[in-house]
Design a protein around this motif. Structure first.
Motif, short mmCIF file in Angstrom:
data_model
loop_
_atom_site.label_atom_id
_atom_site.label_comp_id
_atom_site.label_asym_id
_atom_site.label_seq_id
_atom_site.Cartn_x
_atom_site.Cartn_y
_atom_site.Cartn_z
N GLY A 127 118.12 152.28 49.62
CA GLY A 127 118.05 153.75 49.62
C GLY A 127 116.62 154.26 49.15
O GLY A 127 116.32 155.67 49.02
N GLU A 129 115.48 154.68 46.07
CA GLU A 129 115.90 155.33 45.14
C GLU A 129 114.88 154.98 43.75
O GLU A 129 114.78 153.70 43.30
N PRO A 163 122.91 154.16 47.78
CA PRO A 163 123.16 155.29 47.16
C PRO A 163 124.42 155.87 47.02
O PRO A 163 125.19 155.37 47.92
N ILE A 164 124.91 156.59 46.03
CA ILE A 164 126.15 157.23 46.17
C ILE A 164 126.45 158.16 47.19
O ILE A 164 127.57 158.18 47.78
N GLU A 165 125.31 158.89 47.41
CA GLU A 165 125.28 159.79 48.55
C GLU A 165 125.04 159.17 49.90
O GLU A 165 124.33 158.12 49.71
N GLY A 166 125.42 159.48 50.95
CA GLY A 166 125.17 159.04 52.08
C GLY A 166 126.16 157.90 52.63
O GLY A 166 127.32 157.62 52.11
N HIS A 171 123.19 151.31 54.83
CA HIS A 171 122.53 150.45 54.12
C HIS A 171 122.76 149.03 54.21
O HIS A 171 121.92 148.10 54.19
N SER A 193 134.52 150.86 46.31
CA SER A 193 134.74 151.79 47.06
C SER A 193 134.13 151.50 48.70
O SER A 193 134.63 152.55 49.41
N ASP A 194 133.28 150.53 48.71
CA ASP A 194 133.04 150.47 49.98
C ASP A 194 133.02 149.20 50.61
O ASP A 194 132.04 148.94 51.65
#
Ligand SMILES: *Cc1c(COP(=O)(O)O)cnc(C)c1O
Length: 223
Positions: A127, A129, A163-166, A171, A193-194
């Motif tokens: 990401g 970041e 990233p938490i957003e997106g 990714h 979560s993913d």
């Protein structure tokens, strides 16, 4: 059956279902902040792959558990500082977070010194970041190549934390493409979560903490 064993069985069957006939990824049960009494039921149930993100916390927990369960495979999934490299090489079997030359070099020489040979993953900051660990995408090809040829590390794959957003799937796909370019078989991607999207994208290791052990809210980090 205890909550943790229910959750363990549940995620194992979810992982298998998501794999949809392909070889399911290995589950790394992320036990950070949980103490040995909370971890041991998972060992008793036969699970052997665990992840921790801090070297010091792991040194307090794992030597005693290892005595009872010598076939444990311990994964370091958190950032590694150079002053912890010797301890990390002594305790862990796999390092998921190689992301700069200084650490790559230190790991290589420490493995020789201790006569230990660990599998390593290169962490990619997919990401871009600023606050996140990992090699920048544009530096990934050179760094992976240097880890192998210059430092002689056994690079088995790549790791990322989206990233938490997106959209996490984007990714995971990017990580998989970089791995393919370098003929790397393993992808360490997917958290509680993913992980379903990560398995769809070809994860070979998923790193699940709260989905197995429950919320970490009540478990402050052991420092
Ligand atoms: C804590 C952690 C995990 C597990 O997170 P959950 O959301 O609890 O599944 C996975 N990967 C890394 C790098 C972590 O630090």
């Amino acid at each position: 059956m205890s909550d943790v064993l229910h959750q363990l069985n549940h995620v194992l069957s979810e992982i298998e279902a998501c794999a949809a006939g392909r070889k399911p990824p290995s589950l790394i049960a992320v036990s950070k902040t949980f103490d040995t009494a909370q971890i041991e039921p998972v060992l008793v149930a036969g699970h052997r792959q665990f992840g921790e993100n801090r070297v010091q916390e792991s040194q307090k927990k794992w030597p005693s558990l290892r005595e009872k369960y010598p076939d444990v495979i311990l994964h370091l999934i958190g950032p590694l500082q150079s002053n912890k490299v010797a301890d990390a090489v002594a305790l862990f079997d796999v390092i998921h977070t190689v992301d700069r030359p200084k650490i790559a070099k230190a790991l290589a020489s420490e493995m020789i010194r201790q006569d230990r040979s660990l599998d390593v993953f290169v962490q990619i900051n997919t990401g871009g970041e600023a606050q996140k660990a990992g090699v920048r995408v544009e530096d990934a090809d050179v760094f992976i190549e240097n880890c192998r040829s210059q430092y002689g590390l056994r690079v088995v794959g790549l790791m990322c934390i989206p990233p938490i957003e997106g959209v996490a799937a984007d990714h995971f796909k990017l990580l998989s493409e970089i791995a393919k370019r370098h003929d790397l078989a393993d992808l360490s991607m997917g958290m509680s979560s993913d992980y379903r999207q990560a398995i769809d994208a070809g994860a070979t290791f998923v790193r699940l903490g709260s989905a197995v052990f429950g919320s970490r809210d009540k478990n402050l980090p052991i420092s």
